[in-house]
Design a protein around this motif. Structure first.
Motif, PDB file in Angstrom:
ATOM      1  N   TRP A 136      48.350  36.894  40.554  1.00  7.44           N
ATOM      2  CA  TRP A 136      49.427  36.035  41.033  1.00  7.44           C
ATOM      3  C   TRP A 136      50.630  36.162  40.102  1.00  7.44           C
ATOM      4  O   TRP A 136      50.545  35.955  38.903  1.00  7.44           O
ATOM      5  CB  TRP A 136      48.945  34.593  41.082  1.00  7.44           C
ATOM      6  N   ASP A 137      51.752  36.519  40.654  1.00  7.72           N
ATOM      7  CA  ASP A 137      52.962  36.726  39.867  1.00  7.72           C
ATOM      8  C   ASP A 137      54.121  36.082  40.620  1.00  7.72           C
ATOM      9  O   ASP A 137      54.909  36.738  41.289  1.00  7.72           O
ATOM     10  CB  ASP A 137      53.198  38.228  39.659  1.00  7.72           C
ATOM     11  N   GLY A 138      54.195  34.763  40.519  1.00 12.75           N
ATOM     12  CA  GLY A 138      55.180  34.033  41.291  1.00 12.75           C
ATOM     13  C   GLY A 138      54.853  34.132  42.760  1.00 12.75           C
ATOM     14  O   GLY A 138      53.758  33.830  43.189  1.00 12.75           O
ATOM     15  N   GLU A 139      55.815  34.586  43.556  1.00  9.10           N
ATOM     16  CA  GLU A 139      55.612  34.748  44.985  1.00  9.10           C
ATOM     17  C   GLU A 139      55.260  36.177  45.359  1.00  9.10           C
ATOM     18  O   GLU A 139      55.126  36.497  46.532  1.00  9.10           O
ATOM     19  CB  GLU A 139      56.879  34.314  45.740  1.00  9.10           C
ATOM     20  N   GLU A 140      55.129  37.056  44.379  1.00 15.94           N
ATOM     21  CA  GLU A 140      54.897  38.456  44.674  1.00 15.94           C
ATOM     22  C   GLU A 140      53.553  38.909  44.113  1.00 15.94           C
ATOM     23  O   GLU A 140      53.065  38.385  43.115  1.00 15.94           O
ATOM     24  CB  GLU A 140      56.009  39.329  44.066  1.00 15.94           C
ATOM     25  N   PHE A 141      52.981  39.897  44.766  1.00 18.63           N
ATOM     26  CA  PHE A 141      51.789  40.544  44.264  1.00 18.63           C
ATOM     27  C   PHE A 141      52.149  41.953  43.820  1.00 18.63           C
ATOM     28  O   PHE A 141      52.973  42.627  44.441  1.00 18.63           O
ATOM     29  CB  PHE A 141      50.705  40.633  45.348  1.00 18.63           C
ATOM     30  N   ARG A 142      51.553  42.400  42.754  1.00 23.14           N
ATOM     31  CA  ARG A 142      51.786  43.746  42.278  1.00 23.14           C
ATOM     32  C   ARG A 142      50.944  44.733  43.078  1.00 23.14           C
ATOM     33  O   ARG A 142      49.840  44.427  43.500  1.00 23.14           O
ATOM     34  CB  ARG A 142      51.435  43.841  40.792  1.00 23.14           C
ATOM     35  N   LYS A 143      51.467  45.927  43.257  1.00 21.75           N
ATOM     36  CA  LYS A 143      50.774  46.945  44.048  1.00 21.75           C
ATOM     37  C   LYS A 143      49.387  47.222  43.506  1.00 21.75           C
ATOM     38  O   LYS A 143      48.424  47.404  44.258  1.00 21.75           O
ATOM     39  CB  LYS A 143      51.611  48.231  44.051  1.00 21.75           C
ATOM     40  N   GLU A 144      49.239  47.216  42.179  1.00 24.36           N
ATOM     41  CA  GLU A 144      47.936  47.550  41.596  1.00 24.36           C
ATOM     42  C   GLU A 144      46.887  46.480  41.843  1.00 24.36           C
ATOM     43  O   GLU A 144      45.707  46.672  41.542  1.00 24.36           O
ATOM     44  CB  GLU A 144      48.075  47.797  40.089  1.00 24.36           C
ATOM     45  N   ASP A 145      47.308  45.348  42.370  1.00 22.84           N
ATOM     46  CA  ASP A 145      46.352  44.284  42.632  1.00 22.84           C
ATOM     47  C   ASP A 145      45.794  44.323  44.059  1.00 22.84           C
ATOM     48  O   ASP A 145      45.129  43.390  44.490  1.00 22.84           O
ATOM     49  CB  ASP A 145      46.981  42.912  42.373  1.00 22.84           C
ATOM     50  N   GLU A 146      46.050  45.403  44.798  1.00 24.57           N
ATOM     51  CA  GLU A 146      45.391  45.565  46.081  1.00 24.57           C
ATOM     52  C   GLU A 146      43.919  45.878  45.869  1.00 24.57           C
ATOM     53  O   GLU A 146      43.546  46.625  44.969  1.00 24.57           O
ATOM     54  CB  GLU A 146      46.048  46.688  46.885  1.00 24.57           C
ATOM     55  N   ILE A 147      43.062  45.321  46.715  1.00 24.96           N
ATOM     56  CA  ILE A 147      41.649  45.649  46.671  1.00 24.96           C
ATOM     57  C   ILE A 147      41.440  47.027  47.277  1.00 24.96           C
ATOM     58  O   ILE A 147      42.294  47.550  47.989  1.00 24.96           O
ATOM     59  CB  ILE A 147      40.791  44.601  47.421  1.00 24.96           C
ATOM     60  N   PHE A 148      40.284  47.612  46.994  1.00 24.37           N
ATOM     61  CA  PHE A 148      39.952  48.903  47.592  1.00 24.37           C
ATOM     62  C   PHE A 148      39.916  48.727  49.104  1.00 24.37           C
ATOM     63  O   PHE A 148      39.312  47.787  49.616  1.00 24.37           O
ATOM     64  CB  PHE A 148      38.605  49.377  47.064  1.00 24.37           C
ATOM     65  N   SER A 149      40.563  49.620  49.837  1.00 22.81           N
ATOM     66  CA  SER A 149      40.828  49.369  51.254  1.00 22.81           C
ATOM     67  C   SER A 149      39.675  49.724  52.185  1.00 22.81           C
ATOM     68  O   SER A 149      39.803  49.555  53.396  1.00 22.81           O
ATOM     69  CB  SER A 149      42.080  50.134  51.691  1.00 22.81           C
ATOM     70  N   CYS A 150      38.560  50.222  51.669  1.00 17.18           N
ATOM     71  CA  CYS A 150      37.439  50.565  52.543  1.00 17.18           C
ATOM     72  C   CYS A 150      36.576  49.329  52.785  1.00 17.18           C
ATOM     73  O   CYS A 150      35.508  49.153  52.188  1.00 17.18           O
ATOM     74  CB  CYS A 150      36.610  51.701  51.951  1.00 17.18           C
ATOM     75  N   VAL A 151      37.062  48.444  53.663  1.00 19.40           N
ATOM     76  CA  VAL A 151      36.301  47.254  54.026  1.00 19.40           C
ATOM     77  C   VAL A 151      35.105  47.673  54.880  1.00 19.40           C
ATOM     78  O   VAL A 151      35.215  48.529  55.753  1.00 19.40           O
ATOM     79  CB  VAL A 151      37.202  46.251  54.766  1.00 19.40           C
ATOM     80  N   HIS A 152      33.942  47.066  54.605  1.00 15.83           N
ATOM     81  CA  HIS A 152      32.726  47.403  55.346  1.00 15.83           C
ATOM     82  C   HIS A 152      32.387  46.382  56.424  1.00 15.83           C
ATOM     83  O   HIS A 152      31.873  46.749  57.473  1.00 15.83           O
ATOM     84  CB  HIS A 152      31.547  47.539  54.386  1.00 15.83           C
ATOM     85  N   ASN A 153      32.645  45.107  56.178  1.00 15.27           N
ATOM     86  CA  ASN A 153      32.312  44.092  57.184  1.00 15.27           C
ATOM     87  C   ASN A 153      32.999  42.788  56.820  1.00 15.27           C
ATOM     88  O   ASN A 153      33.280  42.527  55.640  1.00 15.27           O
ATOM     89  CB  ASN A 153      30.790  43.896  57.254  1.00 15.27           C
ATOM     90  N   LEU A 154      33.239  41.941  57.826  1.00 15.48           N
ATOM     91  CA  LEU A 154      33.860  40.636  57.657  1.00 15.48           C
ATOM     92  C   LEU A 154      33.049  39.598  58.410  1.00 15.48           C
ATOM     93  O   LEU A 154      32.445  39.901  59.446  1.00 15.48           O
ATOM     94  CB  LEU A 154      35.289  40.627  58.210  1.00 15.48           C
ATOM     95  N   ALA A 155      33.064  38.356  57.909  1.00 10.88           N
ATOM     96  CA  ALA A 155      32.398  37.250  58.613  1.00 10.88           C
ATOM     97  C   ALA A 155      33.157  35.965  58.349  1.00 10.88           C
ATOM     98  O   ALA A 155      33.542  35.684  57.202  1.00 10.88           O
ATOM     99  CB  ALA A 155      30.947  37.106  58.156  1.00 10.88           C
ATOM    100  N   PHE A 156      33.371  35.178  59.391  1.00 12.16           N
ATOM    101  CA  PHE A 156      33.957  33.856  59.216  1.00 12.16           C
ATOM    102  C   PHE A 156      32.984  32.946  58.480  1.00 12.16           C
ATOM    103  O   PHE A 156      31.795  32.884  58.811  1.00 12.16           O
ATOM    104  CB  PHE A 156      34.253  33.210  60.578  1.00 12.16           C
ATOM    105  N   GLY A 157      33.485  32.207  57.487  1.00  5.14           N
ATOM    106  CA  GLY A 157      32.741  31.100  56.922  1.00  5.14           C
ATOM    107  C   GLY A 157      32.998  29.837  57.719  1.00  5.14           C
ATOM    108  O   GLY A 157      33.884  29.792  58.593  1.00  5.14           O
ATOM    109  N   ALA A 158      32.242  28.791  57.419  1.00  7.58           N
ATOM    110  CA  ALA A 158      32.310  27.557  58.207  1.00  7.58           C
ATOM    111  C   ALA A 158      33.352  26.590  57.655  1.00  7.58           C
ATOM    112  O   ALA A 158      33.079  25.419  57.391  1.00  7.58           O
ATOM    113  CB  ALA A 158      30.937  26.904  58.237  1.00  7.58           C
ATOM    114  N   ALA A 159      34.568  27.088  57.463  1.00  2.14           N
ATOM    115  CA  ALA A 159      35.689  26.249  57.041  1.00  2.14           C
ATOM    116  C   ALA A 159      36.974  26.937  57.482  1.00  2.14           C
ATOM    117  O   ALA A 159      37.028  28.162  57.602  1.00  2.14           O
ATOM    118  CB  ALA A 159      35.676  26.043  55.525  1.00  2.14           C
ATOM    119  N   GLU A 160      38.000  26.178  57.712  1.00  3.78           N
ATOM    120  CA  GLU A 160      39.275  26.735  58.139  1.00  3.78           C
ATOM    121  C   GLU A 160      39.787  27.749  57.123  1.00  3.78           C
ATOM    122  O   GLU A 160      39.916  27.455  55.928  1.00  3.78           O
ATOM    123  CB  GLU A 160      40.302  25.613  58.308  1.00  3.78           C
ATOM    124  N   GLY A 161      40.053  28.960  57.581  1.00  4.88           N
ATOM    125  CA  GLY A 161      40.607  29.994  56.718  1.00  4.88           C
ATOM    126  C   GLY A 161      39.623  30.749  55.862  1.00  4.88           C
ATOM    127  O   GLY A 161      40.012  31.666  55.137  1.00  4.88           O
TER     128      GLY A 161
END
Length: 342
Positions: free
Chosen positions: A177-202
């Motif tokens: 977290w750097d104010g309102e901006e994120f640094r490029k190096e703080d991106e996660i590795f982009s090979c996402v394998h799977n996603l699941a909703f948790g039981a809360a908004e967002g």
């Protein structure tokens, strides 16, 4: 409630979580299936069969071949209010407004700036996961481009690959977290394998090529919660439909080490506190000499149950939130997906 099991040789249905029926869909490879009421939709295809989505309605099966412009196979499905969404290889998104009979491509996803630079994962550039919140929010996982979010049903999209937490109640600023901006190096590795909703908004859980993450703000920022797991590599993630902090993953020994359970022991790893701590649960699972893989869509949860399937053709079911397991099907073809009927 039935369990839908997509395999390399058709769709199988565990009726009442016990009795096996199938194979259906004329033996097509079925990458993913969803169902509601008496209807089932199953996505798949191959170079031989073409790309298509099978539908069971009033006990009868039929197949729609789109048109799925540009698709080699269909890999994922989601029910979104009065429409169906489907993802393909290569990574296109389609919608049907007539319960799966006809389809059109939603080009806003792949027309966005930078899409021409998306890199494929080992299985190709594949849109393998779709989440829909039934309020216009849609999230997709693409290997290896990352997570993308739409808040208008797919008319516009934003990349969601940022690491770190927003400032919490204690006022502690996370590393990304750097104010309102994120640094490029703080991106996660982009090979996402799977996603699941948790039981809360967002709340969304993610299994990534290099770890497990959660987001508490609809994917805007991802917090790594891998610590406590035996490896960083795995494919599926499932989350409890009512308890926000509860989720399950199936770690494997590594990308290039065989992709089987760590030390050859099958363990589903469970968290009850949103990834702060993890515990391996293996009662009823193979304790040694276990070399199967659990693929990205091959684990799911529902009220009263968690299930996963293996590439050796078994389906395991837990009726106690992952504390113990029973094998409810065996000797199936390679299991590509497991999903509970809605």
């Amino acid at each position: 409630m039935d369990i839908l099991v997509g395999t390399t040789k058709g769709l199988f249905v565990l009726e009442g979580w016990r009795r096996l029926a199938g194979p259906f869909c004329e033996g097509w490879p079925i990458n993913h299936a969803v169902g509601k009421g008496e209807e089932i939709w199953a996505a798949g295809g191959s170079g031989w069969h073409g790309a298509g989505i099978w539908r069971r309605a009033k006990g009868e099966w039929s197949v729609s071949k789109g048109p799925f412009e540009g698709a080699e196979q269909l890999w994922s499905l989601a029910l979104d209010r009065d429409r169906l969404l489907a993802g393909s290889k290569p990574a296109y998104l389609y919608e049907s407004l007539d319960r799966g009979e006809t389809w059109r491509r939603l080009d806003a996803l792949t027309d966005q700036p930078g899409a021409e630079q998306w890199m494929p994962g080992a299985a190709g550039l594949t849109l393998h996961t779709i989440l829909a919140d039934q309020k216009g929010g849609v999230w997709v996982g693409i290997s290896a481009a990352g997570v993308f979010e739409s808040r208008d049903g797919g008319k516009s999209w934003a990349m969601r690959n940022r690491r770190g937490n927003r400032p919490g109640p204690a006022g502690v600023l996370p590393r990304a977290w750097d104010g309102e901006e994120f640094r490029k190096e703080d991106e996660i590795f982009s090979c996402v394998h799977n996603l699941a909703f948790g039981a809360a908004e967002g709340l969304i859980y993610m299994q990534n090529h290099q770890g497990v993450y959660q987001s508490r703000d609809g994917g805007a920022v991802w917090e790594e919660v891998t610590e406590g797991l035996p490896s960083t590599f795995g494919f599926p993630v499932a989350a409890h439909p009512v308890k926000p902090g509860m989720a399950w993953v199936f770690p494997l020994n590594g990308d290039s080490l065989g992709r089987y359970p760590v030390d050859g022991r099958a363990l589903v790893w469970k968290t009850e506190d949103g990834g702060e701590t993890w515990a391996g649960k293996g009662a009823g699972l193979p304790e040694s000499d276990c070399f199967f893989t659990v693929l990205r869509q091959a684990m799911a949860s529902a009220p009263g149950g968690v299930a996963f399937g293996t590439n050796s053709g078994s389906v395991y079911l837990s009726r106690d939130e992952g504390e113990s397991w029973e094998e409810v099907a065996r000797h199936l073809p390679t299991v590509l997906s497991v999903e509970f009927m809605g």
